[in-house]
Design a protein around this motif. Structure first.
Motif, PDB file in Angstrom:
ATOM      1  N   ARG A 215       0.800  -1.235   0.000  1.00 55.33           N
ATOM      2  CA  ARG A 215       0.000   0.000   0.000  1.00 55.33           C
ATOM      3  C   ARG A 215       0.831   1.282   0.000  1.00 55.33           C
ATOM      4  NH1 ARG A 215      -5.173  -0.501   0.756  1.00 55.33           N
ATOM      5  NH2 ARG A 215      -4.869  -2.387   2.021  1.00 55.33           N
TER       6      ARG A 215
ATOM      7  N   LYS B  44      -2.408   2.002  -5.920  1.00 52.87           N
ATOM      8  CA  LYS B  44      -3.397   1.517  -6.889  1.00 52.87           C
ATOM      9  C   LYS B  44      -3.477  -0.016  -6.867  1.00 52.87           C
ATOM     10  CE  LYS B  44      -3.201   5.384 -10.147  1.00 52.87           C
ATOM     11  NZ  LYS B  44      -2.936   5.789 -11.561  1.00 52.87           N
TER      12      LYS B  44
ATOM     13  N   ALA C 222      -5.396  -1.021  -3.775  1.00 53.68           N
ATOM     14  CA  ALA C 222      -6.841  -0.813  -3.949  1.00 53.68           C
ATOM     15  C   ALA C 222      -7.439  -1.932  -4.799  1.00 53.68           C
ATOM     16  CB  ALA C 222      -7.086   0.545  -4.598  1.00 53.68           C
TER      17      ALA C 222
ATOM     18  N   ASP D  82      -7.787  -4.986  -2.609  1.00 51.81           N
ATOM     19  CA  ASP D  82      -8.931  -4.838  -1.697  1.00 51.81           C
ATOM     20  C   ASP D  82     -10.240  -5.140  -2.418  1.00 51.81           C
ATOM     21  OD1 ASP D  82      -7.205  -4.085   0.315  1.00 51.81           O
ATOM     22  OD2 ASP D  82      -7.487  -1.932  -0.001  1.00 51.81           O
ATOM     23  N   GLU D  83     -10.354  -4.612  -3.632  1.00 48.97           N
ATOM     24  CA  GLU D  83     -11.595  -4.762  -4.389  1.00 48.97           C
ATOM     25  C   GLU D  83     -11.815  -6.202  -4.861  1.00 48.97           C
ATOM     26  OE1 GLU D  83     -13.364  -3.424  -8.757  1.00 48.97           O
ATOM     27  OE2 GLU D  83     -11.422  -2.686  -8.073  1.00 48.97           O
TER      28      GLU D  83
END
Length: 399
Positions: free
Chosen positions: A295, A300, A303, A306-307
């Motif tokens: 992170r 990016k 993220a 995470d998604e």
């Protein structure tokens, strides 16, 4: 060789003129199969050999359509591996379909230079529209019956993928999506269930494709594996009570694009530690740890991790023995590769019916190859728990 000569002589003496040619073809086919199987097993029929590679395992019946009529064959089966006679030409239908599509493009005056040269190489420069029509009808009937056949039983795993080809439409050349569905049933057998052609991979297209499969009888789906596409994900949620698995291979390509050229190897190794875990909870914990590690320098990528966590690791809640086959769309890669190889010969299809004819014939033959394989794609012991395990299923929205 003496025994073969005696058998052939007896055949000539006993057979009527009408059946003679067919019986001789059958006799020759049996000898060819015997020689091929002898090479695979390392020993002749009934022969004791220390270096034998495998054992015979009976026969399977198959009708062989020849110009002399239908010949009934008894194809030898093996205990290990599979055997398919080379003279049966397992790609014959697809080759006919390819020829038909090329000829159709040619007679309609829309063939490219390469297609024109190929038609002449086939010796078909003078072919007429009526000849093409007869050949197309013969193939279309077989392909249509295959693609619209009833789907019986439960199919826990469903792979869907799309490839693009070019077609002439209203005077323009456009690109259309050819979607393929492959599934494994509760007997551990793999089959091609269907295909569809659409202008794009929008949700409406996927929704209609999946609903059509369901109307034909597709049931018991617990996991759908595909590339990341919101249209697919939404359609799966509306049609099936099933989990969606985002293709792990495609995800890794997307993830590594955020890592930079120098950091791809390290990031790939980090993410792989999550895939190496034995159960879902451990995999998710490791996944979050990797996201937190990257992170600060790669926000990016973090993220994206995470998604995608739930979708990329969905396969971890299924039997461990199946995970190598259900984490991605790789089981479809060989099929897609064959489709690409054949469609590139055509280049531009004259219409969508020609696409269905050629791709459908390829899928029909691939399905036949899977059907004659002795080994199941997944064993009965490992797939049996999926029949009654309701904990693996997610509620679906109204279709």
């Amino acid at each position: 060789m003496t025994d073969d000569s005696i058998a052939l002589r007896e055949l000539l003496e006993k057979s009527s003129d009408a059946d003679l040619l067919r019986e001789m073809i059958g006799f020759a086919a049996e000898r060819l199969m015997e020689l091929e199987v002898q090479g695979l097993t390392g020993a002749g029929y009934g022969e004791r050999a220390a270096d034998r590679l495998t054992q015979r395992n009976g026969y399977r019946e198959r009708d062989w359509a020849t110009r002399a009529g239908t010949v009934e064959l008894r194809i030898p089966k093996l205990r290990k591996g599979s055997y398919f006679p080379g003279f049966l030409e397992p790609r014959r239908v697809a080759e006919k379909a390819l020829t038909a599509v090329i000829q159709e493009a040619y007679v309609q005056g829309i063939s490219t230079r390469s297609v024109d040269e190929l038609v002449k190489a086939l010796g078909r420069a003078g072919i007429s529209k009526s000849q093409v029509s007869r050949l197309c009808v013969e193939i279309d009937e077989r392909v249509g019956s295959f693609l619209e056949r009833p789907i019986e039983g439960d199919w826990p795993y469903l792979w869907i993928d799309a490839t693009y080809v070019k077609v002439r439409e209203a005077g323009r050349i456009v690109s259309v999506a050819v979607t393929i569905a492959v599934a494994v049933n509760t007997d551990g057998r793999r089959e091609v269930l269907g295909m569809a052609i659409g202008p794009s991979e929008a949700e409406t297209f996927w929704l209609e494709f999946l609903r059509r499969l369901k109307r034909r009888g597709l049931a018991g789906v617990k996991l759908v594996i595909s590339d990341a596409h919101e249209g697919i994900k939404a359609a799966v949620a509306r049609v099936f009570r099933a989990t969606w698995q985002r293709c792990r291979v495609h995800f890794m390509r997307n993830a590594l694009a955020h890592a930079g050229r120098s950091g791809r190897r390290v990031v790939s190794a980090f993410i792989a530690t999550a895939f190496a875990q034995d159960h879902a909870d451990a995999a998710k914990a490791q996944w979050r740890q990797v996201a937190d590690q990257v992170r600060p320098k790669l926000p990016k990528l973090a993220a994206l991790l995470d998604e995608a966590e739930e979708d990329v690791l969905a396969y971890m809640t299924f039997p461990k023995e199946h995970r190598a086959k259900i984490h991605s769309t790789n089981p479809l890669e060989r099929v897609n590769g064959e489709i690409k190889r054949r469609t590139e010969v055509v280049g531009i299809f004259p219409n969508e019916a020609a696409i269905t004819r050629l791709v459908g014939a390829i899928l029909l033959e691939q399905n036949d190859e899977w059907a004659v394989q002795r080994a199941r794609y997944m064993t009965l012991e490992t797939i049996a728990p999926l029949r009654d395990d309701l904990t693996l299923m997610l509620p679906a929205a109204a279709a």
